[in-house]
Design a protein around this motif. Structure first.
Motif, mmCIF file in Angstrom:
data_model
loop_
_atom_site.group_PDB
_atom_site.id
_atom_site.type_symbol
_atom_site.label_atom_id
_atom_site.label_comp_id
_atom_site.label_asym_id
_atom_site.label_seq_id
_atom_site.Cartn_x
_atom_site.Cartn_y
_atom_site.Cartn_z
ATOM 1 N N PRO A 1 4.832 6.275 -5.837
ATOM 2 C CA PRO A 1 4.136 5.780 -7.035
ATOM 3 C C PRO A 1 3.029 6.712 -7.498
ATOM 4 N N ASP A 2 2.252 7.246 -6.563
ATOM 5 C CA ASP A 2 1.193 8.190 -6.918
ATOM 6 C C ASP A 2 1.780 9.496 -7.422
ATOM 7 N N ASN B 1 0.821 -1.207 0.000
ATOM 8 C CA ASN B 1 0.000 0.000 0.000
ATOM 9 C C ASN B 1 0.860 1.264 0.000
ATOM 10 N N PHE B 2 0.454 2.229 -0.833
ATOM 11 C CA PHE B 2 1.099 3.530 -0.864
ATOM 12 C C PHE B 2 0.023 4.601 -0.719
ATOM 13 N N LYS B 3 0.401 5.712 -0.124
ATOM 14 C CA LYS B 3 -0.538 6.804 0.118
ATOM 15 C C LYS B 3 -0.681 7.689 -1.113
ATOM 16 N N LYS B 4 -1.779 8.440 -1.142
ATOM 17 C CA LYS B 4 -1.955 9.467 -2.160
ATOM 18 C C LYS B 4 -1.040 10.642 -1.831
ATOM 19 N N ASP B 5 -0.454 11.220 -2.860
ATOM 20 C CA ASP B 5 0.470 12.338 -2.663
ATOM 21 C C ASP B 5 -0.292 13.610 -2.296
ATOM 22 N N SER B 6 -0.081 14.066 -1.059
ATOM 23 C CA SER B 6 -0.644 15.343 -0.616
ATOM 24 C C SER B 6 0.417 16.140 0.147
ATOM 25 N N LEU B 7 1.690 15.891 -0.182
ATOM 26 C CA LEU B 7 2.790 16.499 0.567
ATOM 27 C C LEU B 7 2.802 18.018 0.476
ATOM 28 N N ILE C 1 4.740 10.192 -8.869
ATOM 29 C CA ILE C 1 5.411 10.207 -10.175
ATOM 30 C C ILE C 1 4.426 9.961 -11.318
ATOM 31 N N GLN C 2 3.418 9.135 -11.092
ATOM 32 C CA GLN C 2 2.448 8.887 -12.154
ATOM 33 C C GLN C 2 1.588 10.115 -12.423
ATOM 34 N N ARG C 3 1.344 10.925 -11.396
ATOM 35 C CA ARG C 3 0.532 12.134 -11.572
ATOM 36 C C ARG C 3 1.377 13.347 -11.956
ATOM 37 N N SER C 4 2.696 13.207 -11.923
ATOM 38 C CA SER C 4 3.588 14.331 -12.211
ATOM 39 C C SER C 4 4.323 14.204 -13.533
ATOM 40 N N VAL C 5 4.574 12.975 -13.981
ATOM 41 C CA VAL C 5 5.370 12.752 -15.186
ATOM 42 C C VAL C 5 4.473 12.194 -16.285
#
Length: 243
Positions: free
Chosen positions: A30-31, A2-8, A33-37
């Motif tokens: 994982p979230d 499990n990985f968290k959603k990116d909200s940093l 890089i997929q939403r950024s690249v």
């Protein structure tokens, strides 16, 4: 796993610190890089196919700056060459430790060695495939030429370097357009203007992009026979360099 959603970068901070591949980033990577690249999944898939094509028997394949090993796993499931091993290297202890757990649940028989070290210090040898997937952009510009020469010298005849990078553009209008479209892409992935702005500030002077022509000239000067873009989506591209 499990990985968290990116909200940093979802909440305002007075002065965002320089971006680091620490435990907080690892937990959402994982979230992120997929939403950024743009095109990240396609690049990873193609790296696996290219490794399957170029991996030579009794050789090594390197994933330099492997993070959580997406490229390593893609290669691992496509390589059929006899006695070919993968060496995955990253200087983030958090990334390597998390990758080891991912690797433990992977079923491919291809051997993978993980190393936590600066990729500039990695001993490169007997290589048929080298992957730098959005990694070179984090190395100081003054170190890039020597680093690529070392890769070239370590590659066997017929070897391949796959270099993926964020690009900048000489033409100001292209630079503005590509930047705006990248931001539009990230907004379409659910990032807010605040998140985009704060991450851009955190990456400033940490991620240093260059033009394709600069990359190409450096690769040719390092000794590669050719270096061409095989994939581009806005200001993100991947280059194949052949020995």
């Amino acid at each position: 796993m499990n990985f968290k959603k990116d909200s940093l970068y979802a909440h305002p901070v007075e002065s965002p610190e320089g971006f680091q591949f620490d435990s907080a980033v690892t937990a959402v990577f994982p979230d992120m890089i997929q939403r950024s690249v743009p095109g990240y999944r396609s690049i990873i898939s193609a790296i696996g196919l290219l490794a399957g094509r170029f991996a030579q028997a009794n050789s090594l394949c390197y994933d330099l700056g492997c993070s959580l090993g997406a490229a390593t796993l893609a290669m691992r499931h496509q390589i059929e060459a006899h006695d070919c091993r993968i060496i995955a290297v990253d200087n983030s202890e958090a990334m390597i430790e998390r990758f080891k757990k991912i690797l433990a649940n992977d079923t491919s028989p291809i051997e993978v060695e993980t190393r936590c070290e600066d990729i500039r210090d990695t001993r490169l040898e007997n290589a048929s495939v080298v992957v730098l997937n959005f990694t070179l952009q984090f190395i100081p510009i003054e170190d890039r030429s020597e680093f690529l020469r070392n890769i070239y010298q370590a590659l066997l005849p017929g070897g391949i370097l796959i270099l993926s990078e964020k690009l900048k553009f000489d033409d100001p209008r292209q630079q503005q357009l590509q930047t705006e479209m990248h931001h539009a892409f990230k907004k379409a992935q659910g990032y807010s203007d605040l998140e985009i702005s704060q991450k851009r500030t955190a990456l400033e002077n940490v991620l240093i992009p260059e033009t394709f022509s600069c990359h190409q000239q450096r690769l040719l000067k390092a000794g590669f026979n050719s270096a061409e873009v095989w994939f581009q989506y806005f200001n993100f591209a991947s280059i194949i360099a052949l020995k």
